[in-house]
Scaffold this motif. Structure first.
Motif, PDB file in Angstrom:
ATOM      1  N   MET A   1       0.842  -1.211   0.000  1.00 53.52           N
ATOM      2  CA  MET A   1       0.000   0.000   0.000  1.00 53.52           C
ATOM      3  C   MET A   1       0.864   1.242   0.000  1.00 53.52           C
ATOM      4  O   MET A   1       1.881   1.310   0.692  1.00 53.52           O
ATOM      5  N   SER A   2       0.443   2.236  -0.758  1.00 46.74           N
ATOM      6  CA  SER A   2       1.227   3.468  -0.864  1.00 46.74           C
ATOM      7  C   SER A   2       1.213   4.249   0.449  1.00 46.74           C
ATOM      8  O   SER A   2       2.224   4.866   0.822  1.00 46.74           O
ATOM      9  N   TYR A   3       0.069   4.215   1.165  1.00 53.55           N
ATOM     10  CA  TYR A   3       0.022   4.918   2.448  1.00 53.55           C
ATOM     11  C   TYR A   3       1.041   4.319   3.408  1.00 53.55           C
ATOM     12  O   TYR A   3       1.747   5.041   4.121  1.00 53.55           O
ATOM     13  N   SER A   4       1.147   3.001   3.429  1.00 53.76           N
ATOM     14  CA  SER A   4       2.114   2.338   4.298  1.00 53.76           C
ATOM     15  C   SER A   4       3.541   2.723   3.931  1.00 53.76           C
ATOM     16  O   SER A   4       4.380   2.966   4.804  1.00 53.76           O
ATOM     17  N   ALA A   5       3.825   2.789   2.633  1.00 52.63           N
ATOM     18  CA  ALA A   5       5.161   3.198   2.185  1.00 52.63           C
ATOM     19  C   ALA A   5       5.469   4.630   2.621  1.00 52.63           C
ATOM     20  O   ALA A   5       6.593   4.950   3.023  1.00 52.63           O
ATOM     21  N   GLN A  61       4.093   9.746  -6.767  1.00 52.46           N
ATOM     22  CA  GLN A  61       3.292   8.586  -7.158  1.00 52.46           C
ATOM     23  C   GLN A  61       2.592   7.973  -5.946  1.00 52.46           C
ATOM     24  O   GLN A  61       1.417   7.606  -6.014  1.00 52.46           O
ATOM     25  N   TRP A  62       3.307   7.868  -4.822  1.00 49.42           N
ATOM     26  CA  TRP A  62       2.700   7.304  -3.622  1.00 49.42           C
ATOM     27  C   TRP A  62       1.532   8.147  -3.125  1.00 49.42           C
ATOM     28  O   TRP A  62       0.491   7.614  -2.726  1.00 49.42           O
ATOM     29  N   ALA A  66      -2.193   6.768  -2.863  1.00 47.50           N
ATOM     30  CA  ALA A  66      -2.777   6.682  -1.521  1.00 47.50           C
ATOM     31  C   ALA A  66      -4.142   7.339  -1.448  1.00 47.50           C
ATOM     32  O   ALA A  66      -4.988   6.943  -0.630  1.00 47.50           O
ATOM     33  N   GLN A  67      -4.382   8.332  -2.313  1.00 50.34           N
ATOM     34  CA  GLN A  67      -5.678   9.013  -2.310  1.00 50.34           C
ATOM     35  C   GLN A  67      -6.814   8.035  -2.603  1.00 50.34           C
ATOM     36  O   GLN A  67      -7.955   8.245  -2.161  1.00 50.34           O
ATOM     37  N   ALA A  68      -6.511   6.985  -3.363  1.00 46.95           N
ATOM     38  CA  ALA A  68      -7.552   6.041  -3.771  1.00 46.95           C
ATOM     39  C   ALA A  68      -7.685   4.859  -2.805  1.00 46.95           C
ATOM     40  O   ALA A  68      -8.561   4.008  -2.985  1.00 46.95           O
ATOM     41  N   GLU A  69      -6.826   4.796  -1.803  1.00 44.03           N
ATOM     42  CA  GLU A  69      -6.864   3.684  -0.866  1.00 44.03           C
ATOM     43  C   GLU A  69      -7.944   3.886   0.198  1.00 44.03           C
ATOM     44  O   GLU A  69      -8.376   5.011   0.467  1.00 44.03           O
TER      45      GLU A  69
END
Length: 492
Positions: A1-5, A61-62, A66-69
């Motif tokens: 997940m991008s939020y986690s990154a 990019q992250w 993340a906006q869509a998570e």
């Protein structure tokens, strides 16, 4: 997940900030003078590395992904606060960040010896370099944010605050403050006040300070007290570093300084642990931070009920004196006397010092005032606001503060904003829990619990206006502050 990154990336940022904070604390307290050049260069390199990490190409990019998570409401706020910090970093080139950090370290270190020597001529070229780089930072931020030069710097310390809000707020205070100062001085002229007789050994002052810090709930397992030229609270939530300065002829200066910095420290130590390593888990703004230090120093420590707790401690550490009676200390610690030094100013004249600096730093950054003309402007405003002159007295005039030496333009309004917020919080606490006379005498911890619930635990999860409105029942205004001053100093 991008939020986690993103969270992992910003936790690394927090670790870099931790290192920088400790390097800065050591530079101000323990470092031998000969180490300054190397330390300044090291801290400049660290600032560049931290800045470059915030400009990492994958972040864009992250953030987009993340906006869509599927995120919790708190995670959505956390994402927005991380994005704001990323946005701030991408505004500035790394070479400007490095040059700004290096110039600030050099100027601040030199200031420590130039100020006592009253050496404006030696200070000016160093300050001009810091001011020039600060204007470059303001220009870059202004272009990116669509704000004025000054507002772009104010945004760093007070997100969402603008000069258009400050000006009418400060103008309101200017309307009634001079008259109130005059009234209070007239009232106090008939009072008899005894000054405590020194000397007050530094070792005993430190012991007193540590005892009061314990009374105020400071966690010594996650912090310590030291000495520096200019008092500050630094470090990180897990390791808070307080400093003060001692004068063996004046016990109040260090004592009130320690109490002030303890307010900062309690806020830092009480921020939510689960968010602590992310931007959303850190202090909302410097105005909120200053509201905690001023709440402790002004609302609590100068209240008669708290002074009744201080009186026996002073007698214990320095011997019995009639000057240490609660009644005399209450008069002494609320004495109003316009003076040259901001950090020693009484509660009533303090806002004048801040508004003076606000007007000057705004004009410096906007290019309406040049560094060489600073002493003259300072003297003019000191005479206008407080009836005092600093002509030729640079060390007690425009060289007295540390803030501009490292380019912290936009910070000063936080002090008076903090006083206004603190007064609103004190009013809300007493409306909900009862008078300070009762709470301080019998249940000091209930005050800290209220601050924990309403201010500390929220960190940056709420916007400043929402935080204050939710805690106090109304947005920022000067009404509670004015009422507090009138009640304390006139009995109105």
């Amino acid at each position: 997940m991008s939020y986690s990154a993103l969270t992992q990336h910003f936790q690394q940022q927090y670790h870099l900030q931790h290192i920088a904070a400790m390097c800065g604390w050591d530079q101000a307290t323990m470092m031998p003078a000969g180490g300054n050049q190397a330390r300044s260069e090291a801290m400049s390199t660290l600032a560049v590395l931290s800045h470059q990490q915030l400009q990492a190409p994958q972040l864009a990019q992250w953030f987009s992904a993340a906006q869509a998570e599927s995120l919790t409401p708190e995670q959505q706020v956390s994402l927005a606060v991380m994005q704001r910090q990323w946005r701030d970093a991408t505004m500035l080139p790394s070479d400007l960040v490095g040059a700004f950090s290096l110039a600030g370290s050099r100027c601040e270190h030199a200031w420590r010896s130039l100020r006592p020597a009253n050496d404006w001529a030696g200070f000016l070229p160093l300050f001009e370099e810091v001011l020039n780089l600060s204007r470059q930072v303001a220009a870059a931020r202004s272009e990116a944010l669509g704000l004025s030069y000054y507002d772009s710097l104010l945004e760093q310390f007070e997100p969402g605050m603008r000069s258009a809000t400050l000006d009418p707020l400060f103008n309101d205070v200017k309307q009634w403050l001079p008259g109130l100062i005059t009234q209070v001085q007239a009232k106090q002229s008939a009072e008899q006040v005894q000054l405590p007789q020194g000397p007050f050994a530094t070792s005993h002052q430190k012991a007193l300070g540590l005892e009061v810090m314990k009374l105020l709930g400071f966690d010594f397992n996650h912090g310590r007290l030291d000495v520096s030229v200019h008092p500050f609270c630094g470090g990180v939530s897990e390791d808070v570093r307080l400093t003060t300065r001692y004068d063996e002829n004046d016990v109040a200066q260090a004592l009130m300084g320690v109490i002030h910095e303890t307010g900062h420290a309690r806020y830092e130590q009480s921020l939510p642990a689960q968010w602590r390593s992310l931007p959303v888990g850190q202090a909302r703004s410097m105005g909120i931070h200053e509201s905690q230090s001023l709440f402790f120093e002004m609302q609590l420590a100068r209240h008669p009920a708290f002074i009744a707790k201080l009186a026996p401690l002073l007698s214990h550490h320095f011997g019995e004196q009639t000057a240490f009676s609660s009644d005399n200390l209450a008069k002494l610690y609320t004495r109003v006397q316009p003076g040259l030094i901001r950090v020693d100013a009484d509660e009533l004249t303090y806002p004048a010092h801040v508004m003076l600096r606000y007007e000057i730093e705004r004009d410096l950054i906007e290019g309406k005032l040049q560094a060489k003309d600073l002493p003259e402007r300072w003297d003019n405003l000191m005479q206008q606001y407080l009836g005092l002159s600093t002509k030729g007295n640079y060390k007690d005039g425009c060289m007295q503060d540390i803030h501009w030496t490292d380019g912290s333009f936009g910070y000063f309004p936080s002090y008076t904003l903090g006083a206004l917020y603190a007064a609103q919080q004190a009013k809300a606490i007493q409306t909900e829990l009862g008078t300070f006379d009762h709470l301080i005498s019998t249940d000091l911890s209930s005050i800290f619990s209220w601050l924990q619930r309403n201010i500390w635990q929220h960190a940056s999860l709420l916007e400043t206006d929402a935080l204050i409105t939710q805690a106090c029942g109304q947005p920022l205004n000067a009404c509670a502050f004015k009422l507090h001053l009138e009640q304390r100093y006139l009995g109105a």
